[in-house]
Motif scaffolding. Structure first.
Motif, mmCIF file in Angstrom:
data_model
loop_
_atom_site.group_PDB
_atom_site.id
_atom_site.type_symbol
_atom_site.label_atom_id
_atom_site.label_comp_id
_atom_site.label_asym_id
_atom_site.label_seq_id
_atom_site.Cartn_x
_atom_site.Cartn_y
_atom_site.Cartn_z
ATOM 1 N N ALA C 230 0.712 -1.291 -0.078
ATOM 2 C CA ALA C 230 -0.058 -0.076 -0.025
ATOM 3 C C ALA C 230 0.914 1.295 0.103
ATOM 4 N N THR C 231 2.006 1.276 0.676
ATOM 5 C CA THR C 231 2.955 2.395 0.732
ATOM 6 C C THR C 231 3.185 2.599 -0.579
ATOM 7 N N LYS C 232 3.697 1.556 -1.406
ATOM 8 C CA LYS C 232 4.270 1.737 -2.673
ATOM 9 C C LYS C 232 3.506 2.003 -3.644
ATOM 10 N N LEU C 233 2.165 1.737 -3.620
ATOM 11 C CA LEU C 233 1.171 2.245 -4.396
ATOM 12 C C LEU C 233 0.660 3.567 -4.104
ATOM 13 N N ALA C 234 0.646 4.032 -2.923
ATOM 14 C CA ALA C 234 0.444 5.241 -2.504
ATOM 15 C C ALA C 234 1.531 6.442 -2.890
ATOM 16 N N HIS C 235 2.858 6.009 -3.116
ATOM 17 C CA HIS C 235 3.969 6.736 -3.766
ATOM 18 C C HIS C 235 3.549 6.855 -5.035
ATOM 19 N N LEU C 236 3.306 5.804 -5.643
ATOM 20 C CA LEU C 236 3.060 6.091 -7.074
ATOM 21 C C LEU C 236 2.117 7.064 -7.475
ATOM 22 N N ALA C 237 1.151 6.891 -6.777
ATOM 23 C CA ALA C 237 -0.363 7.807 -6.994
ATOM 24 C C ALA C 237 0.434 9.135 -6.806
ATOM 25 N N ASN C 238 1.155 9.480 -5.613
ATOM 26 C CA ASN C 238 1.738 10.799 -5.290
ATOM 27 C C ASN C 238 2.481 11.353 -6.736
ATOM 28 N N GLU C 239 3.175 10.368 -7.158
ATOM 29 C CA GLU C 239 3.900 10.862 -8.139
ATOM 30 C C GLU C 239 3.350 11.231 -9.522
ATOM 31 N N LEU C 240 2.271 10.469 -9.715
ATOM 32 C CA LEU C 240 1.360 10.631 -10.891
ATOM 33 C C LEU C 240 0.646 11.790 -10.837
ATOM 34 N N ARG C 241 0.145 12.198 -9.541
ATOM 35 C CA ARG C 241 -0.333 13.552 -9.227
ATOM 36 C C ARG C 241 0.502 14.758 -9.529
ATOM 37 N N LEU C 251 -7.925 3.032 -5.959
ATOM 38 C CA LEU C 251 -6.731 2.052 -5.744
ATOM 39 C C LEU C 251 -7.168 0.538 -5.473
ATOM 40 N N ASP C 252 -6.795 -0.309 -6.128
ATOM 41 C CA ASP C 252 -7.230 -1.828 -5.986
ATOM 42 C C ASP C 252 -6.003 -2.505 -5.218
ATOM 43 N N ILE C 253 -6.277 -2.980 -4.089
ATOM 44 C CA ILE C 253 -5.123 -3.499 -3.358
ATOM 45 C C ILE C 253 -5.214 -4.883 -3.794
ATOM 46 N N GLY C 254 -6.031 -5.491 -4.539
ATOM 47 C CA GLY C 254 -6.032 -6.908 -4.769
ATOM 48 C C GLY C 254 -6.576 -7.688 -3.954
ATOM 49 N N GLY C 255 -6.221 -8.964 -3.969
ATOM 50 C CA GLY C 255 -6.874 -9.923 -3.094
ATOM 51 C C GLY C 255 -5.648 -10.691 -2.557
ATOM 52 N N PHE C 277 -9.492 -10.064 9.020
ATOM 53 C CA PHE C 277 -9.744 -9.125 7.843
ATOM 54 C C PHE C 277 -9.336 -7.689 8.701
ATOM 55 N N ASP C 278 -9.537 -7.913 10.063
ATOM 56 C CA ASP C 278 -9.089 -6.370 10.417
ATOM 57 C C ASP C 278 -7.707 -6.118 10.538
ATOM 58 N N ARG C 279 -6.864 -7.052 10.546
ATOM 59 C CA ARG C 279 -5.327 -6.975 10.769
ATOM 60 C C ARG C 279 -4.843 -6.605 9.386
ATOM 61 N N TYR C 280 -5.564 -7.142 8.215
ATOM 62 C CA TYR C 280 -5.200 -6.757 6.978
ATOM 63 C C TYR C 280 -5.420 -5.463 6.695
ATOM 64 N N ALA C 281 -6.944 -5.074 7.109
ATOM 65 C CA ALA C 281 -7.256 -3.626 6.770
ATOM 66 C C ALA C 281 -6.271 -2.693 7.626
ATOM 67 N N ALA C 282 -6.057 -2.890 8.587
ATOM 68 C CA ALA C 282 -5.065 -2.079 9.378
ATOM 69 C C ALA C 282 -3.840 -1.701 8.779
ATOM 70 N N ALA C 283 -3.257 -2.815 8.303
ATOM 71 C CA ALA C 283 -2.070 -2.783 7.626
ATOM 72 C C ALA C 283 -2.149 -1.949 6.425
ATOM 73 N N CYS C 284 -3.374 -2.020 5.428
ATOM 74 C CA CYS C 284 -3.495 -1.470 4.390
ATOM 75 C C CYS C 284 -3.535 0.326 5.019
ATOM 76 N N ALA C 285 -4.443 0.512 5.877
ATOM 77 C CA ALA C 285 -4.541 1.757 6.178
ATOM 78 C C ALA C 285 -3.191 2.443 6.449
ATOM 79 N N GLU C 286 -2.356 1.622 7.402
ATOM 80 C CA GLU C 286 -1.114 2.392 7.704
ATOM 81 C C GLU C 286 -0.385 2.525 6.474
ATOM 82 N N GLY C 287 -0.194 1.716 5.417
ATOM 83 C CA GLY C 287 0.545 2.018 4.235
ATOM 84 C C GLY C 287 0.003 3.115 3.448
ATOM 85 N N LEU C 288 -1.435 3.150 3.426
ATOM 86 C CA LEU C 288 -2.148 4.349 2.469
ATOM 87 C C LEU C 288 -1.929 5.543 3.203
ATOM 88 N N ALA C 289 -1.479 5.681 4.583
ATOM 89 C CA ALA C 289 -1.305 6.824 5.102
ATOM 90 C C ALA C 289 -0.480 7.712 4.331
#
Lengths: 85, 354, 447
Positions: C230-241, C251-255, C277-289
């Motif tokens: 999620a962190t890497k996707l966020a950085h890519l999105a920032n760069e495109l912006r 942003l599709d984080i897949g399965g 699912f809660d732990r997965y969601a928490a990790a995604c949220a930390e990355g997408l911060a």
């Protein structure tokens, strides 16, 4: 059949073979069969013994007996050529 | 009047690659706490600690961690009804996740533990150790690999020799790329991915047994240098030492991880006086009886903390105290073994009824 | 006094390292019912083997996933991964809950449309996108996740020809520590391919880039991998912006989230190893911060879960055909469900228990399917109590992939059943019969 007669079998189903040093666990039905085999019982007598001691419901006791004897042969507790007759 | 401690301890596999249980139990007994009773928890009827004289009052087989939490929960409930216990000290890596998960409900039943969280357990796993480097802990340069191709450029990161490690166990030193590739495949086949490749560091092997309070502080720590090492790389004898560098390093780890409970830091001190933390084990080490013998009984302190007692202030340990392991043949008749293999238990105490 | 119940006589040799009577078998409980319906009733009505899906579990898993993410993100979209299980009834349960469709072929797209999903609520993914497929789906507004440069070129050409501006996403692959990279799908992030592709889409002006997508892998047990992704996707999105002023709508984080099954290489079983699912969601949220988007413009978080939603809801009932004693003394059990219908048993140690009360000494047991092939092993070693022919066993957590990857071989594929949330049950796929198979066969006139 000396190996079989020498087996020490406890009430809890713990079996010690003094010849090999190996130990085993048996369930109540197997303990019953081992007792019968030690006494030299034949197939029909063993089947009758099981049917008398336990509540059965149409199992093939004779086939189950062969399966146990197969294990006993594999563990060397009865001679390789042994069959219940 | 305080209730007597009844402590359940795992890891009775005191083989030539010993589990920590026997050391933990001997330390508990060493404290001579009135009324203390020990319940052994074993995974196999042939674990040697089951048969040691005067070690455990009662001992029970418990299901392997791979069987799931539910069977363990049921078995512990049975043991509690049978003989009772108010503290449990798990000592093996693989069982920790299950005990950590069960800790809240055990606590609700009056059974205390002193364990890290799942997050802390994850933090010190081999693949993540490098992350601790970012928090000021000196860890050797390492790479986490899932593909053998990563080995071809490893020399650009650090020079050979390198250590190739499995995710849980196993380590091989490789001096060339060829050896490294072979070791990589061997580790992956035996332990799966990822494979961790670490810079090899030479020097003295030092260990720290430390107990954290869960708030970043230290309950106590004993330092040891291995003086005899077996062919399996296990310390067979060692001596208590005091090294201020290790003090600082231990404090750094506690602060960074806020570790709760016992752990062992495996450290190399190189010729230049530099420190390298090779591994952090999330439990007591097998040599933990040295802590009791040297005057700082950390297993007993853990039992008291787990039971909610305020432990007496820990005295410092005596530097120079040695431990020398010996192999000892226990004599037993067939009865305890028969009981363990058919009933899965040996009950000698009057148990919960006492 | 009543006599003790008979059980098959067994003698088990003690072996050091295997002397623990408190194995799983000791605490194993029979599963006599599925969602309150007796296994016997189900088999009598629908035959054996039989796949059974629990609507209750499907819904519970879906809501748990959606809620775990909805607590952390303003906009969340769950898309149902068709390939995991595309039986209409299963898909409709998820669509009723609000799921969009994630498809990887024209067949799956047709299925989704057939299930009433509008074209613009379908994400088309994967490497199988022919020109014919794209010509069909683009006018319906389907979101296309671009896999490679050839596909990009094809899409641009079709956009011109059809006079459309298709909405597209870029599938990205990236390196995450400790899991093998799925480099074959999408554009690589680290070597700059992903940025090149994005620049090209923007410069071409024929496609509208509205999303980024990454699918790390399958059965990923460490939530931290998603934080990194999620962190890497966020950085890519920032760069495109920064580069193009592009504000993405999703942003599709897949399965790849794990179910409660257990991989063969895994030591701890699902109840300890599988993160919530809660732990997965928490990790995604930390990355997408790490995402630097203006307030109110946050992208929708898209999930394309399959296995984690459906696996736990699927059960396979099977019947014991025979007991065997193998040459080495090990016990063998032949059941009527083989690897042809339980395809996932090649990778997973499926949780299997008897469907009726049992007693007796558990023994290490190999469980064979009914195929006349040596590879037909559905469990290679499991401590299992004595069984009689006609007894039934239940395989749990087998709802993913089996009813899509199964094959028809030497016999008919079994019926698939759903037990409704209210206890009703009904067939969702009929057992095959001779006519089913003959329907697609032809015999040339000269024979």
């Amino acid at each position: 059949m000396q190996r079989l007669r020498d087996l020490a079998i406890s009430d809890t189903g713990f079996v010690f073979d003094p010849f090999s040093g190996a130990t085993y666990t048996v369930n109540d039905t197997a303990r019953c069969v081992l007792d019968g085999l030690k006494r030299g019982l034949h197939r029909d007598e063993l089947v009758a013994l099981l049917a008398d001691r336990f509540e059965t419901s149409g199992e093939d006791l004779s086939r189950d007996l062969d399966d146990l004897v197969h294990s006993l042969r594999l563990f060397g507790l009865v001679p390789g050529a042994f069959e219940v007759v | 009047m305080v209730a007597p401690l009844v402590v359940a301890v795992t890891g009775l596999n005191a083989t030539d690659n010993p589990g920590p249980g026997v050391g933990v139990i001997r330390s508990l007994l060493h404290a001579r706490d009135p009324g203390l009773r020990v319940v052994g928890l074993a995974y196999d009827a042939m674990e040697p600690g089951v048969y040691a004289d005067g070690l455990v009052d009662d001992v029970f087989l418990i299901p392997y961690p791979s069987q799931g939490v539910e069977p363990l929960r049921e078995r512990l409930a049975y043991i509690r009804r049978r003989v009772g216990f108010n503290v449990v000290i798990p000592t093996l890596d693989a069982e920790l996740p299950a005990f950590v998960d069960l800790a809240p409900e055990l606590a609700a039943q009056g059974v205390g533990t002193l364990l890290p969280t799942r997050e802390q357990l994850d933090l010190r796993c081999k693949a993540k150790l490098a992350a601790l480097g970012a928090q000021g802990l000196p860890v050797p340069a390492s790479r986490v690999l899932t593909d053998v191709a990563g080995l071809y450029t490893i020399h650009e990161a650090f020079p050979y020799p390198i250590v190739v490690k499995g995710p849980y166990y196993g380590a091989k030193v490789a001096h060339t790329l060829d050896e490294a590739v072979h070791a990589f495949h061997a580790m992956a086949a035996q332990w799966g991915f990822p494979v961790i490749v670490q810079q090899f560091v030479a020097g003295q092997e030092l260990c720290v047994l430390a107990v954290g309070d869960g708030r970043g502080g230290l309950v106590g720590a004993v330092q040891m240098r291995k003086t005899v090492i077996t062919d399996k790389g296990k310390g067979w004898a060692g001596v208590a030492i005091r090294d201020e560098g290790l003090d600082a390093l231990t404090a750094t780890f506690m602060k960074a991880s806020r570790w709760r409970g016992p752990c062992e830091l495996e450290v190399i001190r190189d010729a230049a006086g530099g420190y390298h933390v090779l591994e952090v084990n999330p439990r007591f080490p097998a040599w933990c009886f040295l802590s009791a013998g040297a005057g700082m009984n950390l297993p007993f302190a853990v039992a008291e903390l787990a039971a909610g007692r305020a432990p007496a202030a820990l005295a410092d340990y005596r530097v120079g105290t040695m431990f020398v392991r010996i192999a000892l043949d226990q004599i037993t008749d067939m009865a305890p073994f028969s009981s363990m293999s058919t009933a899965g238990e040996i009950v000698r105490s009057e148990g919960a009824s006492r | 006094m009543s006599r003790p119940l008979y059980e098959r006589p067994v003698i088990a040799r003690h072996q050091t390292g295997a002397m623990n009577k408190f194995s799983r078998a000791a605490s194993m409980q029979p599963q006599t019912h599925v969602d309150g319906v007796p296994v016997d009733t189900l088999v009598e009505a629908y035959g054996s083997p039989l796949f059974v899906f629990s609507e209750k579990t499907l819904v519970a898993r879906y809501r748990e996933l959606r809620d775990a993410f909805a607590r952390r993100f303003a906009k969340v979209r769950v898309t149902w991964s068709y390939k995991t299980n595309y039986l209409d009834a299963i898909c409709r349960v998820f669509h009723r809950e609000g799921a969009w469709a994630e498809v990887v072929s024209e067949f799956e797209w047709e299925k989704a449309r057939h299930n009433g999903v509008p074209g613009e609520r379908i994400h088309l993914n994967g490497p199988l996108k022919t020109e014919a497929t794209l010509r069909r789906v683009l006018p319906e507004g389907t979101l296309v996740h671009i896999d490679n440069f050839d596909e990009l070129a094809l899409l641009e050409r079709l956009a011109d020809e059809l006079n459309l501006t298709p909405k597209v996403a870029l599938r990205v692959n990236l390196a995450v520590e400790s899991i093998p990279a799925w480099g074959r799908f999408g554009f690589n992030l680290e070597n700059g391919q992903a940025i090149t592709a994005a620049n090209r889409i923007v410069a071409g002006k024929r496609l509208e880039l509205i999303g980024l997508h990454c699918h790390l892998g399958t059965f990923i047990l460490d939530p931290a991998s998603y934080r990194e992704q999620a962190t890497k996707l966020a950085h890519l999105a920032n760069e495109l912006r920064r580069a193009h002023g592009l504000v993405l709508s999703f942003l599709d984080i897949g399965g790849g989230f794990a179910s409660h099954s257990k991989l063969k290489a895994q030591y701890l079983p699902g109840d300890q190893a599988t993160p919530s699912f809660d732990r997965y969601a928490a990790a995604c949220a930390e990355g997408l911060a790490a995402l630097e988007y203006p307030a109110g413009k946050e992208p929708t978080i898209v999930l394309e879960s399959g296995r984690a939603l459906v696996d736990d809801a699927g059960t396979l009932i099977s019947t014991v055909l025979a007991n065997k004693r193998l040459a080495d003394g090990q016990r063998g059990l032949v059941v009527d469900a083989g690897v042809n219908i339980l395809f996932t048993s090649f990778w997973y140690d499926h949780d299997v228990v008897p469907a009726q009360p049992f007693g007796g000494i558990a023994e290490p047991t190999v469980m064979y399917g009914p195929l006349c092939m040596n590879i037909d092993v559905v469990r290679d070693s499991v401590m299992f109590p004595p069984m009689r022919t006609g007894d039934r066993v239940v395989f749990r957590h087998v709802g993913a992939y089996n009813v899509t990857q199964w094959m028809q071989f030497i016999t008919y594929r079994p019926a698939v059943l759903m037990i409704g949330a209210d206890g009703r049950h009904g067939i969702i796929r009929k057992r095959e019969e001779l006519e089913t198979l003959l329907a697609s066969e032809e015999v040339p006139a000269w024979l």
